[in-house]
Write a protein that holds these residues in place. Sequence first.
Motif, PDB file in Angstrom:
ATOM      1  N   ARG A  52       0.850  -1.195   0.000  1.00 45.22           N
ATOM      2  CA  ARG A  52       0.000   0.000   0.000  1.00 45.22           C
ATOM      3  C   ARG A  52       0.886   1.246   0.000  1.00 45.22           C
ATOM      4  O   ARG A  52       1.579   1.525   0.978  1.00 45.22           O
ATOM      5  CB  ARG A  52      -0.924  -0.010   1.209  1.00 45.22           C
ATOM      6  N   THR A  58      -2.607   4.918  -3.507  1.00 44.32           N
ATOM      7  CA  THR A  58      -3.491   5.963  -3.019  1.00 44.32           C
ATOM      8  C   THR A  58      -2.876   7.313  -3.349  1.00 44.32           C
ATOM      9  O   THR A  58      -1.683   7.534  -3.088  1.00 44.32           O
ATOM     10  CB  THR A  58      -3.680   5.869  -1.494  1.00 44.32           C
ATOM     11  N   THR A  62      -7.627  11.372  -2.918  1.00 43.84           N
ATOM     12  CA  THR A  62      -8.250  11.636  -1.617  1.00 43.84           C
ATOM     13  C   THR A  62      -7.757  12.963  -1.054  1.00 43.84           C
ATOM     14  O   THR A  62      -6.550  13.242  -1.067  1.00 43.84           O
ATOM     15  CB  THR A  62      -7.907  10.510  -0.621  1.00 43.84           C
ATOM     16  N   TRP A  71      -6.950  15.469   1.972  1.00 41.43           N
ATOM     17  CA  TRP A  71      -6.657  15.363   3.397  1.00 41.43           C
ATOM     18  C   TRP A  71      -6.233  16.721   3.943  1.00 41.43           C
ATOM     19  O   TRP A  71      -5.649  17.544   3.234  1.00 41.43           O
ATOM     20  CB  TRP A  71      -5.612  14.293   3.692  1.00 41.43           C
ATOM     21  N   THR A 108      -3.109   8.079   7.049  1.00 40.04           N
ATOM     22  CA  THR A 108      -3.043   6.693   7.510  1.00 40.04           C
ATOM     23  C   THR A 108      -3.654   5.779   6.458  1.00 40.04           C
ATOM     24  O   THR A 108      -4.254   6.221   5.484  1.00 40.04           O
ATOM     25  CB  THR A 108      -3.810   6.514   8.831  1.00 40.04           C
ATOM     26  N   GLY A 109      -3.476   4.456   6.676  1.00 43.43           N
ATOM     27  CA  GLY A 109      -4.111   3.475   5.811  1.00 43.43           C
ATOM     28  C   GLY A 109      -3.219   2.931   4.724  1.00 43.43           C
ATOM     29  O   GLY A 109      -3.701   2.381   3.729  1.00 43.43           O
ATOM     30  N   PHE A 110      -1.898   3.046   4.873  1.00 47.21           N
ATOM     31  CA  PHE A 110      -0.969   2.553   3.865  1.00 47.21           C
ATOM     32  C   PHE A 110       0.343   2.168   4.541  1.00 47.21           C
ATOM     33  O   PHE A 110       0.559   2.460   5.727  1.00 47.21           O
ATOM     34  CB  PHE A 110      -0.722   3.612   2.785  1.00 47.21           C
TER      35      PHE A 110
END
Length: 363
Positions: free
Chosen positions: A11, A47, A70, A72, A79-81
């Motif tokens: 990711r 992402t 996305t 931000w 976060t998320g990767f």
Amino acid sequence: MRSEVGARRLRVAIDISSAVDPRPSGVERYIRGLVDGLGAEPEIALTLLCRSSRWRQGDPPALFPDQKVTRWLDWARPTGFDVLHAPDLRLPRRPPRSVVVTVHDLSALDRGDHATASFIARKQRFLRRIARCATRVITHTGAVRRALVERLELLPERVVDVPLWPALPASAEAPIGDGSELLVVGGPSRRKRSERIAPFLARLQSVTGLGPRVAWCGSADSECAAAFFASLPEEVRDRIRWLGHIDDGTLDRRMRGAAALVQLSDTEGFGIPLVEAAMRHCPIVARRSETAEEVLPADGAFWCGGPDEDAQLRAFADPSERVRRAGRAAERATALSRTRTIAETLAVYRDAISARAATASVG
């Protein structure tokens, strides 16, 4: 790390904020190349992040229609990767655990006459923060890598040289020009040493008798460009045609139809136009610098700024020598490819993740 990441897709998040700019730049081209290359990798879950402050300046989803972008908040921690790549010096205010930053050049450390004092101070602040917080740092040449290690006192293993793949698409259309006009790409600006064009053209004419016209393209706003050209001597100004920003297809065709690409800057971290010109067998006139002489072979360009400048210019007057040196530069450029750039970038991502995991286990 195979047990943690290898069993699933890696990711990767890329901050594409600097690509949301009405004035295209080398950083924008670098970001687009990363997105295109990484987006085609089946092992990558990509992402794209855009800071809210930049989101308001454009339409990020329209710039990357094949990827989800996305938004931000600048103050939030993404976060998320597994790893975040910041390709423009600017770290998030609250950086994630694994972050890779690209440093394109050190002009903010080398000289302060090309921008306002506050702009230079901000860039220097970014560099100091990178030295503290970045897991890994990517540069595009060994010259910039060595300077970073020495001047920011970074551990050598934290800085990795990943050569660029310029990715300027080739057009099937005929070249623009008959091989008699010089081409300048970028600026005009003090950072790119654009003021050197007047003494360069004067010296070229004095040594060789050549007085070529110049086509100049770049993303500078019209007022800045007009002010710069107004500052030039009239006889120089009359030989320059300002094209403003041109699209990729037109740039490709102009490089293929130019007598030479001229780059008078000595503060570039890689020199995308140099390689783009080399790939098109366009002769190159370049200012001597560590990075330019690393990207191009010694006999692949006509070098300015050294004690042999007059001899270099006399060689440029020979059409057969222009063809020969352009061919040598093209041979060197064949070592660059999207496959290589993406593979080496992925290796940096994995190394950053491993380094953070090792630090966490020790802690």
